[in-house]
Design a protein around this motif. Structure first.
Motif, PDB file in Angstrom:
ATOM      1  N   PHE A   1       0.832  -1.201   0.000  1.00 26.57           N
ATOM      2  CA  PHE A   1       0.000   0.000   0.000  1.00 26.57           C
ATOM      3  C   PHE A   1       0.868   1.253   0.000  1.00 26.57           C
ATOM      4  O   PHE A   1       1.812   1.369   0.785  1.00 26.57           O
ATOM      5  N   ALA A   2       0.522   2.201  -0.858  1.00 26.98           N
ATOM      6  CA  ALA A   2       1.252   3.471  -0.894  1.00 26.98           C
ATOM      7  C   ALA A   2       0.938   4.315   0.331  1.00 26.98           C
ATOM      8  O   ALA A   2       1.797   5.039   0.841  1.00 26.98           O
ATOM      9  N   TYR A   3      -0.306   4.226   0.803  1.00 30.96           N
ATOM     10  CA  TYR A   3      -0.743   5.021   1.944  1.00 30.96           C
ATOM     11  C   TYR A   3      -1.300   4.104   3.028  1.00 30.96           C
ATOM     12  O   TYR A   3      -1.950   3.099   2.740  1.00 30.96           O
ATOM     13  N   ALA A   4      -1.037   4.481   4.264  1.00 28.22           N
ATOM     14  CA  ALA A   4      -1.618   3.793   5.417  1.00 28.22           C
ATOM     15  C   ALA A   4      -2.762   4.633   5.964  1.00 28.22           C
ATOM     16  O   ALA A   4      -2.693   5.868   5.975  1.00 28.22           O
ATOM     17  N   TRP A   5      -3.810   3.964   6.409  1.00 25.55           N
ATOM     18  CA  TRP A   5      -4.904   4.650   7.090  1.00 25.55           C
ATOM     19  C   TRP A   5      -4.515   4.840   8.554  1.00 25.55           C
ATOM     20  O   TRP A   5      -3.902   3.961   9.163  1.00 25.55           O
TER      21      TRP A   5
ATOM     22  N   ALA B   1       0.158  -7.142  -4.582  1.00 26.84           N
ATOM     23  CA  ALA B   1       0.437  -6.101  -5.570  1.00 26.84           C
ATOM     24  C   ALA B   1       0.839  -4.808  -4.862  1.00 26.84           C
ATOM     25  O   ALA B   1       0.998  -4.770  -3.643  1.00 26.84           O
ATOM     26  N   GLU B   2       0.990  -3.742  -5.634  1.00 23.08           N
ATOM     27  CA  GLU B   2       1.306  -2.430  -5.079  1.00 23.08           C
ATOM     28  C   GLU B   2       0.257  -1.425  -5.523  1.00 23.08           C
ATOM     29  O   GLU B   2      -0.242  -1.491  -6.651  1.00 23.08           O
TER      30      GLU B   2
ATOM     31  N   CYS C   1      -7.418  -0.413  -4.887  1.00 20.65           N
ATOM     32  CA  CYS C   1      -6.003  -0.042  -4.804  1.00 20.65           C
ATOM     33  C   CYS C   1      -5.592   0.543  -3.465  1.00 20.65           C
ATOM     34  O   CYS C   1      -4.395   0.542  -3.139  1.00 20.65           O
ATOM     35  N   GLN C   2      -6.554   1.067  -2.682  1.00 24.29           N
ATOM     36  CA  GLN C   2      -6.156   1.756  -1.468  1.00 24.29           C
ATOM     37  C   GLN C   2      -7.082   1.463  -0.291  1.00 24.29           C
ATOM     38  O   GLN C   2      -7.139   2.215   0.674  1.00 24.29           O
ATOM     39  N   ASP C   3      -7.818   0.336  -0.370  1.00 27.25           N
ATOM     40  CA  ASP C   3      -8.578  -0.172   0.767  1.00 27.25           C
ATOM     41  C   ASP C   3      -9.662   0.788   1.255  1.00 27.25           C
ATOM     42  O   ASP C   3      -9.970   0.823   2.443  1.00 27.25           O
ATOM     43  N   ALA C   4     -10.250   1.558   0.353  1.00 26.64           N
ATOM     44  CA  ALA C   4     -11.394   2.399   0.715  1.00 26.64           C
ATOM     45  C   ALA C   4     -12.651   1.559   0.526  1.00 26.64           C
ATOM     46  O   ALA C   4     -13.318   1.625  -0.505  1.00 26.64           O
ATOM     47  N   GLY C   5     -12.960   0.729   1.520  1.00 29.71           N
ATOM     48  CA  GLY C   5     -14.041  -0.238   1.413  1.00 29.71           C
ATOM     49  C   GLY C   5     -15.415   0.389   1.470  1.00 29.71           C
ATOM     50  O   GLY C   5     -15.576   1.616   1.493  1.00 29.71           O
TER      51      GLY C   5
ATOM     52  N   LEU D   1      -1.561   8.607   5.308  1.00 29.53           N
ATOM     53  CA  LEU D   1      -0.194   9.103   5.315  1.00 29.53           C
ATOM     54  C   LEU D   1       0.685   8.086   4.611  1.00 29.53           C
ATOM     55  O   LEU D   1       0.291   6.928   4.433  1.00 29.53           O
ATOM     56  N   PRO D   2       1.858   8.492   4.147  1.00 23.86           N
ATOM     57  CA  PRO D   2       2.712   7.534   3.436  1.00 23.86           C
ATOM     58  C   PRO D   2       2.981   6.296   4.284  1.00 23.86           C
ATOM     59  O   PRO D   2       3.354   6.396   5.452  1.00 23.86           O
ATOM     60  N   ASN D   3       2.756   5.138   3.688  1.00 21.83           N
ATOM     61  CA  ASN D   3       2.992   3.890   4.410  1.00 21.83           C
ATOM     62  C   ASN D   3       4.470   3.783   4.778  1.00 21.83           C
ATOM     63  O   ASN D   3       5.346   4.203   4.018  1.00 21.83           O
ATOM     64  N   ALA D   4       4.739   3.238   5.946  1.00 22.78           N
ATOM     65  CA  ALA D   4       6.121   3.167   6.428  1.00 22.78           C
ATOM     66  C   ALA D   4       6.258   1.984   7.368  1.00 22.78           C
ATOM     67  O   ALA D   4       5.280   1.511   7.957  1.00 22.78           O
ATOM     68  N   SER D   5       7.475   1.504   7.508  1.00 20.94           N
ATOM     69  CA  SER D   5       7.743   0.492   8.520  1.00 20.94           C
ATOM     70  C   SER D   5       7.848   1.178   9.877  1.00 20.94           C
ATOM     71  O   SER D   5       8.179   2.368   9.971  1.00 20.94           O
ATOM     72  N   LEU D   6       7.562   0.433  10.920  1.00 17.84           N
ATOM     73  CA  LEU D   6       7.560   1.025  12.255  1.00 17.84           C
ATOM     74  C   LEU D   6       8.924   1.580  12.634  1.00 17.84           C
ATOM     75  O   LEU D   6       9.016   2.593  13.339  1.00 17.84           O
TER      76      LEU D   6
END
Length: 320
Positions: free
Chosen positions: A73-77, A217-218, A246-250, A288-293
């Motif tokens: 995911f490009a963005y995290a919720w 996928a991405e 693509c961005q989990d907006a269910g 916000l931009p997805n990131a590792s912790l």
């Protein structure tokens, strides 16, 4: 003029929810608001109700994942400080029934299918790196973030569909209006298909976008697939499909930057059927931009106890 009235109605919902939340956890005399993830974890462990600074964010993620959201995911919720205050209230109120706390948080975030949800989840509480800004995920914000070659008229059509829902209708009804996918089937766990009434534009857009990031996928490739391969009408249904895939907006996504669920609000002592639609809106949400912790300046992970699938009658009967 009609577009202005539509935006005003969306703002009215946001302001009503914000007004209810803003007064929910004032700082006690001489007590400052929680401003670090470690302070939040300490308050959680002590079952304290505290105000939380707006510089803290929260994301529920699968236990063991190193990213806020699955890596594709490009963005995290993300939930706001309002959400974090609500979670402390849940912990304070139901601390002796920990599954109500964990499931209540998943419901507050907007998870469907919680009656049988089996997967262990954690709550990440964190601050953002310098220069990274959270965005309010309205449909218009997504339209600006992702260039999909969709005409602005499609965005206006989508916004109108969500703004014009009746007093006793909700965002799932709006999703059905836009996509054709039947509300009852979606809430029962069905995936979008022609069998549940989803229209051709919506389904063709899903197919063109290809696999979702949940399938390895991405987001960026998913958006590009849609832009390059979708040959149908670029209308509200197509726009809603690409955000879904693509961005989990269910189907529970409001497109207004606030959360929603059809389950009973865990902080209101009434069954779901007795709660109004407005009462089931929850806190502010961001992307916000997805990131590792480990890329975040400060973060803690709080394990959530969600009990056993099939043992959650409070989702419908009410938590108290």
């Amino acid at each position: 003029m009609r577009h202005s009235r539509m935006l005003a109605s969306l703002c009215a919902i946001v302001l009503a929810v914000a007004g209810g939340l803003a007064a929910s956890a004032p700082a006690a005399a001489g007590q400052r608001c929680i401003s670090t993830p470690s302070e939040y974890r300490a308050a959680w462990q002590a079952k304290q109700v505290r105000c939380v600074a707006p510089t803290l964010f929260a994301t529920v993620h699968s236990r063991g994942d190193s990213f806020l959201y699955p890596a594709g995911f490009a963005y995290a919720w993300a939930g706001s400080s309002d959400n974090l205050e609500a979670y402390l209230k849940l912990r304070h109120r139901y601390g002796d029934e920990p599954a109500k706390v964990g499931v209540g948080i998943l419901s507050y975030v907007g998870f469907p299918g919680l009656e049988s949800w089996p997967y262990p989840m954690d709550l990440a509480v964190y601050t953002l790196p310098r220069g990274v800004h959270a965005k309010v995920p309205t449909f218009a914000a997504w339209y600006r973030l992702v260039d999909l070659g969709i005409p602005r008229a499609a965005l206006r059509e989508l916004e109108r569909s969500y703004a014009r829902i009746g007093r006793d209708q909700d965002v799932v009804d709006a999703f059905e209006h836009v996509t054709g996918c039947r509300r009852d089937d979606l809430l029962a766990g069905a995936f979008p298909s022609a069998d549940i009434g989803c229209d051709a534009d919506f389904l063709d857009a899903l197919t063109a976008a290809g696999p979702s990031p949940y399938e390895g996928a991405e987001s960026t490739q998913c958006f590009a697939n849609f832009d390059e391969q979708y040959a149908g009408r670029r209308n509200a249904a197509a726009l809603r499909a690409v955000l879904y895939q693509c961005q989990d907006a269910g189907f529970l996504n409001t497109g207004a930057g606030i959360g929603y669920n059809t389950y009973a609000d865990p902080l209101i002592c009434a069954p779901a059927a007795a709660q109004s639609v407005r009462q089931r809106y929850t806190g502010h949400e961001f992307v916000l931009p997805n990131a590792s912790l480990d890329q975040l300046p400060a973060a803690v992970d709080i394990p959530l106890d969600i009990g056993e699938p099939g043992q959650r009658p409070y989702l419908h009967e009410g938590y108290c």
